[in-house]
Design an enzyme around this catalytic site. Structure first.
Site, short mmCIF file in Angstrom:
data_model
loop_
_atom_site.label_atom_id
_atom_site.label_comp_id
_atom_site.label_asym_id
_atom_site.label_seq_id
_atom_site.Cartn_x
_atom_site.Cartn_y
_atom_site.Cartn_z
N ARG A 1 0.81 -1.22 0.04
CA ARG A 1 0.06 -0.09 -0.01
C ARG A 1 1.14 1.28 0.27
O ARG A 1 0.34 2.25 0.36
CB ARG A 1 -1.25 0.06 1.22
CG ARG A 1 -1.99 -0.95 1.05
CD ARG A 1 -3.04 -0.88 2.27
NE ARG A 1 -4.34 -1.93 2.08
CZ ARG A 1 -4.04 -3.07 2.50
NH1 ARG A 1 -3.18 -3.29 3.52
NH2 ARG A 1 -5.15 -4.19 2.45
N LYS B 1 3.37 11.35 -11.32
CA LYS B 1 2.56 10.62 -12.19
C LYS B 1 3.21 9.13 -12.34
O LYS B 1 4.36 9.37 -12.75
CB LYS B 1 2.26 11.27 -13.32
CG LYS B 1 1.17 12.35 -13.48
CD LYS B 1 0.80 12.62 -14.99
CE LYS B 1 -0.20 13.52 -15.04
NZ LYS B 1 -0.49 14.07 -16.59
N GLU C 1 9.71 18.13 -24.76
CA GLU C 1 8.97 18.38 -23.62
C GLU C 1 9.56 19.68 -23.16
O GLU C 1 8.72 20.56 -22.54
CB GLU C 1 9.16 17.46 -22.55
CG GLU C 1 8.46 15.94 -23.09
CD GLU C 1 6.91 16.06 -22.52
OE1 GLU C 1 6.47 17.54 -22.13
OE2 GLU C 1 6.15 15.31 -22.68
N LYS D 1 7.09 23.29 -14.22
CA LYS D 1 6.29 22.13 -13.83
C LYS D 1 5.86 22.13 -12.30
O LYS D 1 4.94 21.74 -11.98
CB LYS D 1 6.88 20.69 -14.39
CG LYS D 1 5.91 19.42 -13.95
CD LYS D 1 6.36 18.43 -14.68
CE LYS D 1 5.28 17.36 -14.67
NZ LYS D 1 5.66 16.04 -15.34
N GLU E 1 -4.34 17.00 -11.35
CA GLU E 1 -4.73 17.27 -12.57
C GLU E 1 -6.22 17.50 -12.84
O GLU E 1 -6.86 16.98 -13.85
CB GLU E 1 -4.28 16.10 -13.74
CG GLU E 1 -4.09 16.44 -15.12
CD GLU E 1 -3.50 15.49 -15.99
OE1 GLU E 1 -2.73 15.98 -16.69
OE2 GLU E 1 -3.72 14.28 -15.73
N ARG F 1 -3.18 21.78 -14.05
CA ARG F 1 -2.11 20.80 -14.51
C ARG F 1 -2.40 20.30 -15.83
O ARG F 1 -1.59 19.76 -16.56
CB ARG F 1 -2.08 19.79 -13.23
CG ARG F 1 -0.92 18.92 -13.54
CD ARG F 1 -0.48 17.89 -12.68
NE ARG F 1 0.53 16.84 -12.71
CZ ARG F 1 1.08 16.31 -12.02
NH1 ARG F 1 0.68 15.88 -10.78
NH2 ARG F 1 2.07 15.42 -12.56
N ASN G 1 -0.70 19.23 -20.78
CA ASN G 1 -0.93 18.23 -21.77
C ASN G 1 -0.96 18.79 -23.22
O ASN G 1 -1.34 18.27 -24.30
CB ASN G 1 -2.41 17.77 -21.71
CG ASN G 1 -2.37 16.52 -20.54
OD1 ASN G 1 -1.32 15.65 -20.26
ND2 ASN G 1 -3.36 16.59 -19.55
N HIS H 1 -0.03 16.87 -26.20
CA HIS H 1 -0.33 15.31 -25.80
C HIS H 1 -1.27 14.66 -26.44
O HIS H 1 -1.40 13.35 -26.57
CB HIS H 1 -0.25 15.06 -24.32
CG HIS H 1 1.13 15.41 -23.60
ND1 HIS H 1 1.93 16.51 -23.93
CD2 HIS H 1 1.94 14.42 -23.27
CE1 HIS H 1 3.16 16.43 -23.36
NE2 HIS H 1 3.22 15.19 -22.86
N HIS I 1 0.06 11.62 -28.25
CA HIS I 1 -0.07 10.15 -27.66
C HIS I 1 -0.78 9.39 -28.61
O HIS I 1 -0.32 8.22 -29.03
CB HIS I 1 -1.06 10.34 -26.28
CG HIS I 1 -0.35 10.46 -25.05
ND1 HIS I 1 -1.04 10.79 -23.86
CD2 HIS I 1 0.86 10.54 -24.81
CE1 HIS I 1 0.00 10.87 -23.00
NE2 HIS I 1 1.13 10.65 -23.73
N HIS J 1 8.33 9.10 -27.30
CA HIS J 1 7.40 10.03 -26.61
C HIS J 1 7.49 11.60 -27.17
O HIS J 1 6.63 12.26 -27.49
CB HIS J 1 7.30 9.85 -25.12
CG HIS J 1 6.28 10.80 -24.74
ND1 HIS J 1 5.01 10.71 -24.54
CD2 HIS J 1 6.50 11.80 -23.86
CE1 HIS J 1 4.58 11.55 -24.14
NE2 HIS J 1 5.30 12.52 -23.43
#
Length: 362
Positions: free
Chosen positions: A122, A144, A186, A226, A236, A240, A244, A247, A251, A263
């Site tokens: 956990r 993330k 990026e 960031k 997000e 946030r 993207n 993206h 993606h 990427h």
């Protein structure tokens, strides 16, 4: 040269340190964050031979019993099967809740190791030590973690902040030029959203040599940008989502390219194509896409790809994780330094893209 940047999300504040040759003294930096404990370094078959054994030896000598777990390099390792192998190995080594994981590698290692840390017992402690430019400026900061599904990237994951991020720009010297350029995709995403001095700095990057020379400043600017966004919106739900930019298309083209694009290359395509489309809508000032194209192409980043506009591209678009009630949220530029949201139904977005993007039958 040492720079310290604070990331202060509500759940778990931490620091990012940018230290040239910092990896050579990993145990010193770890000792300032963690008490003595068992550590597992998770790395991949490319990075491991360069850095993992030395790091393991130094940590063990400093009183941190350390083992190395090596995964296959590449996006395919962000899978259920690889996650299961990692977690099973952590259990076999009797890692406890008071022990820790160090993610030593690029974005794939960081995502997989971070996810494993977030679910094993956990949640156990994790430190990110990114070794690719892309991971240093993006995936190692913000918490993330994820694995991919056949239908899309990063569809299963958690928000799980590390205890510490150590960025060593010196390791970039071992990267091939294509991987350096990928990370720059990026960086440009952050720079065009931040505008001002950060955007102006990218005007001087005309080669991978120039990129390496300016890497500490570019990494610092990207992480600072960031960090501010993540601190304001950890999970997000609001601002946030601006990160993207590029993206949604990126993606989709990355998935459709089936491993042929990195990427950051896919993000570059998404950045350029969406900026061009919003310019045609007269929502982004004329000339923005041309300026962006010049900076992307200076490092050899692509503006388009044969996978763009294929059936596989549109299939991937329908599984975008930002899709809510068949509504897609795109990010565009009101002008450089001023990103904004643009929401429209998925069906309208598909029609718009089919009209404006190059279309392929396969």
């Amino acid at each position: 040269m040492t720079q310290t940047i604070k990331v202060e999300p509500r759940s778990h504040p931490y620091t990012v340190k940018i230290i040239f040759q910092g990896l050579r003294h990993l145990e010193t930096h770890i000792s300032r964050v963690w008490s003595k404990r068992q550590i597992v370094i998770i790395t991949d078959e490319h990075v491991g031979p360069l850095y993992a054994q030395q790091a393991c030896a130094h940590l063990s000598a400093a009183g941190y019993p350390t083992k190395v777990l090596t995964i296959p390099a590449g996006e395919q390792s962000k899978s259920w099967s690889q996650l299961e192998k990692v977690v099973n190995q952590l259990a076999a080594w009797h890692l406890s809740r008071t022990d820790g994981i160090i993610a030593l590698g690029g974005g794939v290692v960081g995502d997989l190791a971070g996810f494993a840390a977030s679910i094993y017992l956990r949640g156990i402690a994790v430190i990110q030590v990114p070794t690719s430019l892309l991971a240093q400026v993006d995936s190692s900061v913000g918490g993330k973690t994820a694995i991919d599904l056949p239908t899309g990237k990063n569809l299963v994951g958690t928000f799980y902040q590390p205890d510490f991020v150590l960025i060593d720009p010196a390791v970039l010297q071992t990267l091939p030029q294509r991987l350096l350029a990928e990370g720059y995709g990026e960086i440009l995403k952050c720079a065009i959203m931040a505008g001002s001095d950060f955007w102006n700095l990218t005007a001087h990057i005309q080669s991978c040599t120039a990129l390496l020379q300016a890497a500490p400043q570019l990494i610092s600017a990207s992480v600072s940008f960031k960090a501010a966004v993540v601190t304001a919106d950890e999970t997000e739900t609001q601002q946030r989502q601006l990160l993207n930019l590029g993206h949604t298309v990126g993606h989709a083209v990355e998935i459709a390219a089936a491993g042929r694009l990195f990427h950051g290359e896919a993000v570059a395509i998404g950045l350029y194509q969406l900026t061009r489309l919003f310019e045609k809508k007269q929502l982004t000032p004329n000339g923005t896409s041309t300026l962006l194209a010049q900076r992307l192409q200076a490092l050899g980043l692509p503006l388009a790809d044969p996978a763009l506009g294929t059936p596989a591209f549109y299939q991937a678009l329908q599984h975008d994780k930002k899709l809510k009630q068949q509504q897609l949220t795109l990010i565009y530029l009101k002008k450089i330094g001023h990103p904004a949201f643009y929401e429209l139904p998925l069906a309208e977005a598909m029609t718009w893209f089919k009209h404006e993007l190059p279309q392929r039958s396969h």
